[in-house]
Write a protein that holds these residues in place. Structure first.
Motif, PDB file in Angstrom:
ATOM      1  N   ALA A 133       0.815  -1.219   0.000  1.00 36.02           N
ATOM      2  CA  ALA A 133       0.000   0.000   0.000  1.00 36.02           C
ATOM      3  C   ALA A 133       0.847   1.267   0.000  1.00 36.02           C
ATOM      4  O   ALA A 133       0.433   2.297  -0.532  1.00 36.02           O
ATOM      5  CB  ALA A 133      -0.941  -0.004   1.206  1.00 36.02           C
ATOM      6  N   VAL A 134       2.034   1.185   0.594  1.00 41.88           N
ATOM      7  CA  VAL A 134       2.911   2.372   0.644  1.00 41.88           C
ATOM      8  C   VAL A 134       4.060   2.273  -0.367  1.00 41.88           C
ATOM      9  O   VAL A 134       4.982   3.076  -0.339  1.00 41.88           O
ATOM     10  CB  VAL A 134       3.451   2.622   2.072  1.00 41.88           C
ATOM     11  CG1 VAL A 134       2.302   2.926   3.031  1.00 41.88           C
ATOM     12  CG2 VAL A 134       4.299   1.468   2.575  1.00 41.88           C
ATOM     13  N   GLY A 135       4.000   1.260  -1.239  1.00 40.73           N
ATOM     14  CA  GLY A 135       5.013   1.123  -2.281  1.00 40.73           C
ATOM     15  C   GLY A 135       6.344   0.576  -1.808  1.00 40.73           C
ATOM     16  O   GLY A 135       7.377   0.826  -2.427  1.00 40.73           O
ATOM     17  N   ALA A 136       6.324  -0.196  -0.720  1.00 44.82           N
ATOM     18  CA  ALA A 136       7.572  -0.727  -0.160  1.00 44.82           C
ATOM     19  C   ALA A 136       7.761  -2.189  -0.546  1.00 44.82           C
ATOM     20  O   ALA A 136       6.805  -2.953  -0.611  1.00 44.82           O
ATOM     21  CB  ALA A 136       7.574  -0.594   1.365  1.00 44.82           C
ATOM     22  N   GLU A 137       9.011  -2.557  -0.783  1.00 43.61           N
ATOM     23  CA  GLU A 137       9.359  -3.952  -1.050  1.00 43.61           C
ATOM     24  C   GLU A 137       9.462  -4.738   0.251  1.00 43.61           C
ATOM     25  O   GLU A 137       9.161  -5.929   0.295  1.00 43.61           O
ATOM     26  CB  GLU A 137      10.704  -4.019  -1.769  1.00 43.61           C
ATOM     27  CG  GLU A 137      10.725  -3.310  -3.103  1.00 43.61           C
ATOM     28  CD  GLU A 137      12.142  -3.159  -3.593  1.00 43.61           C
ATOM     29  OE1 GLU A 137      12.770  -4.186  -3.902  1.00 43.61           O
ATOM     30  OE2 GLU A 137      12.627  -2.009  -3.646  1.00 43.61           O
ATOM     31  N   TRP A 138       9.956  -4.076   1.282  1.00 46.15           N
ATOM     32  CA  TRP A 138      10.160  -4.708   2.582  1.00 46.15           C
ATOM     33  C   TRP A 138       9.486  -3.868   3.648  1.00 46.15           C
ATOM     34  O   TRP A 138       9.373  -2.646   3.524  1.00 46.15           O
ATOM     35  CB  TRP A 138      11.661  -4.789   2.914  1.00 46.15           C
ATOM     36  CG  TRP A 138      12.445  -5.724   2.048  1.00 46.15           C
ATOM     37  CD1 TRP A 138      11.988  -6.617   1.126  1.00 46.15           C
ATOM     38  CD2 TRP A 138      13.869  -5.845   2.047  1.00 46.15           C
ATOM     39  NE1 TRP A 138      13.034  -7.287   0.552  1.00 46.15           N
ATOM     40  CE2 TRP A 138      14.201  -6.835   1.096  1.00 46.15           C
ATOM     41  CE3 TRP A 138      14.889  -5.226   2.741  1.00 46.15           C
ATOM     42  CZ2 TRP A 138      15.512  -7.207   0.836  1.00 46.15           C
ATOM     43  CZ3 TRP A 138      16.191  -5.601   2.488  1.00 46.15           C
ATOM     44  CH2 TRP A 138      16.494  -6.595   1.540  1.00 46.15           C
ATOM     45  N   ILE A 139       9.065  -4.533   4.722  1.00 45.05           N
ATOM     46  CA  ILE A 139       8.496  -3.816   5.867  1.00 45.05           C
ATOM     47  C   ILE A 139       9.194  -4.286   7.140  1.00 45.05           C
ATOM     48  O   ILE A 139       9.426  -5.479   7.329  1.00 45.05           O
ATOM     49  CB  ILE A 139       6.959  -3.984   5.951  1.00 45.05           C
ATOM     50  CG1 ILE A 139       6.383  -3.130   7.083  1.00 45.05           C
ATOM     51  CG2 ILE A 139       6.555  -5.441   6.049  1.00 45.05           C
ATOM     52  CD1 ILE A 139       4.874  -2.952   7.013  1.00 45.05           C
ATOM     53  N   VAL A 140       9.554  -3.318   7.976  1.00 41.94           N
ATOM     54  CA  VAL A 140      10.209  -3.573   9.261  1.00 41.94           C
ATOM     55  C   VAL A 140       9.150  -3.457  10.343  1.00 41.94           C
ATOM     56  O   VAL A 140       8.443  -2.452  10.433  1.00 41.94           O
ATOM     57  CB  VAL A 140      11.343  -2.557   9.530  1.00 41.94           C
ATOM     58  CG1 VAL A 140      11.982  -2.812  10.890  1.00 41.94           C
ATOM     59  CG2 VAL A 140      12.373  -2.576   8.413  1.00 41.94           C
ATOM     60  N   MET A 141       9.041  -4.518  11.134  1.00 46.67           N
ATOM     61  CA  MET A 141       8.078  -4.551  12.227  1.00 46.67           C
ATOM     62  C   MET A 141       8.806  -5.023  13.469  1.00 46.67           C
ATOM     63  O   MET A 141       9.926  -5.513  13.376  1.00 46.67           O
ATOM     64  CB  MET A 141       6.941  -5.528  11.921  1.00 46.67           C
ATOM     65  CG  MET A 141       6.200  -5.223  10.647  1.00 46.67           C
ATOM     66  SD  MET A 141       5.481  -6.702   9.937  1.00 46.67           S
ATOM     67  CE  MET A 141       6.911  -7.624   9.458  1.00 46.67           C
ATOM     68  N   GLY A 142       8.154  -4.904  14.591  1.00 44.35           N
ATOM     69  CA  GLY A 142       8.801  -5.403  15.787  1.00 44.35           C
ATOM     70  C   GLY A 142       7.915  -5.315  17.002  1.00 44.35           C
ATOM     71  O   GLY A 142       6.744  -4.959  16.925  1.00 44.35           O
ATOM     72  N   ARG A 143       8.539  -5.641  18.119  1.00 44.51           N
ATOM     73  CA  ARG A 143       7.818  -5.654  19.393  1.00 44.51           C
ATOM     74  C   ARG A 143       8.770  -5.233  20.500  1.00 44.51           C
ATOM     75  O   ARG A 143       9.879  -5.758  20.620  1.00 44.51           O
ATOM     76  CB  ARG A 143       7.305  -7.069  19.652  1.00 44.51           C
ATOM     77  CG  ARG A 143       6.527  -7.217  20.942  1.00 44.51           C
ATOM     78  CD  ARG A 143       5.881  -8.581  21.014  1.00 44.51           C
ATOM     79  NE  ARG A 143       6.854  -9.613  21.328  1.00 44.51           N
ATOM     80  CZ  ARG A 143       7.060 -10.107  22.541  1.00 44.51           C
ATOM     81  NH1 ARG A 143       6.361  -9.665  23.560  1.00 44.51           N
ATOM     82  NH2 ARG A 143       7.954 -11.042  22.741  1.00 44.51           N
ATOM     83  N   TRP A 144       8.331  -4.249  21.259  1.00 44.35           N
ATOM     84  CA  TRP A 144       9.032  -3.868  22.488  1.00 44.35           C
ATOM     85  C   TRP A 144       8.445  -4.744  23.584  1.00 44.35           C
ATOM     86  O   TRP A 144       7.299  -4.560  23.970  1.00 44.35           O
ATOM     87  CB  TRP A 144       8.780  -2.408  22.845  1.00 44.35           C
ATOM     88  CG  TRP A 144       9.304  -1.424  21.871  1.00 44.35           C
ATOM     89  CD1 TRP A 144       8.601  -0.776  20.897  1.00 44.35           C
ATOM     90  CD2 TRP A 144      10.643  -0.949  21.770  1.00 44.35           C
ATOM     91  NE1 TRP A 144       9.430   0.057  20.194  1.00 44.35           N
ATOM     92  CE2 TRP A 144      10.695  -0.032  20.719  1.00 44.35           C
ATOM     93  CE3 TRP A 144      11.824  -1.240  22.467  1.00 44.35           C
ATOM     94  CZ2 TRP A 144      11.856   0.616  20.343  1.00 44.35           C
ATOM     95  CZ3 TRP A 144      12.980  -0.590  22.095  1.00 44.35           C
ATOM     96  CH2 TRP A 144      12.994   0.329  21.045  1.00 44.35           C
ATOM     97  N   SER A 145       9.196  -5.733  24.061  1.00 44.69           N
ATOM     98  CA  SER A 145       8.645  -6.560  25.128  1.00 44.69           C
ATOM     99  C   SER A 145       9.051  -6.011  26.493  1.00 44.69           C
ATOM    100  O   SER A 145       8.424  -6.328  27.496  1.00 44.69           O
ATOM    101  CB  SER A 145       9.072  -8.019  24.984  1.00 44.69           C
ATOM    102  OG  SER A 145      10.456  -8.123  24.917  1.00 44.69           O
ATOM    103  N   HIS A 146      10.071  -5.185  26.511  1.00 46.22           N
ATOM    104  CA  HIS A 146      10.464  -4.522  27.756  1.00 46.22           C
ATOM    105  C   HIS A 146      11.079  -3.188  27.382  1.00 46.22           C
ATOM    106  O   HIS A 146      12.004  -3.117  26.587  1.00 46.22           O
ATOM    107  CB  HIS A 146      11.482  -5.365  28.528  1.00 46.22           C
ATOM    108  CG  HIS A 146      11.828  -4.780  29.863  1.00 46.22           C
ATOM    109  ND1 HIS A 146      11.014  -4.920  30.960  1.00 46.22           N
ATOM    110  CD2 HIS A 146      12.881  -4.044  30.266  1.00 46.22           C
ATOM    111  CE1 HIS A 146      11.572  -4.281  31.991  1.00 46.22           C
ATOM    112  NE2 HIS A 146      12.698  -3.758  31.594  1.00 46.22           N
TER     113      HIS A 146
END
Length: 159
Positions: free
Chosen positions: A95-108
């Motif tokens: 949708a934003v024209g990106a080949e890759w997407i960076v995601m994550g989680r702050w667990s602490h």
């Protein structure tokens, strides 16, 4: 956390075809499972990551502004935890024209401030973050790593 950003940047820059073309990468807001995320302003950390990746890429990455990623997620009613689904993450990337997407989680994500006898304050920060990079076309995970960091006396980005 600087180490996490450097590893992430190196992975993105060393990916397949990275030398030949400008790679377009999106950074989504990370899931915040921490207790202090709202006090620290965890939502702004995606913007910081986007800026740092742009600065480190030396014209080899185009990092989509976080505001565009947020707008695409909002339009679909998605929250950061919805991107655990590779289909939804790939949908946002496309949708934003990106080949890759960076995601994550702050667990602490924690910050403590100690008042010293002379009224000076000393800040300590601790973070545990999980980062995942997904290729939109194949929905394949390219990178999945966990990082932890401690910092004292400075801002949270020193982690």
């Amino acid at each position: 956390m600087i180490l996490a950003i450097l590893v992430l940047a190196a992975s993105l820059l060393a990916g397949p075809g990275a030398a030949q073309t400008l790679r377009v990468v999106a950074v989504a807001d990370f899931v915040d499972d921490s207790l202090d995320g709202s006090l620290i302003g965890a939502e702004r950390l995606s913007e910081d990551l986007q800026r740092l990746l742009s600065d480190l890429s030396r014209d080899r990455l185009r990092v989509v502004p976080v505001g565009e990623v947020r707008a695409a997620m909002r339009a679909r009613g998605y929250r950061p935890h919805d991107l655990v689904s590779p289909t939804r993450a790939a949908e946002i990337a496309r949708a934003v024209g990106a080949e890759w997407i960076v995601m994550g989680r702050w667990s602490h994500l924690d910050r403590d401030i100690e008042r010293l006898p002379d009224d000076r304050r000393l800040a300590f920060g601790q973070a545990l973050i999980e980062i995942r990079v997904l290729e939109a076309s194949s929905r394949r995970t390219l990178l999945e790593e966990a990082f932890s960091g401690l910092a004292g006396g400075g801002g949270l980005l020193g982690l």
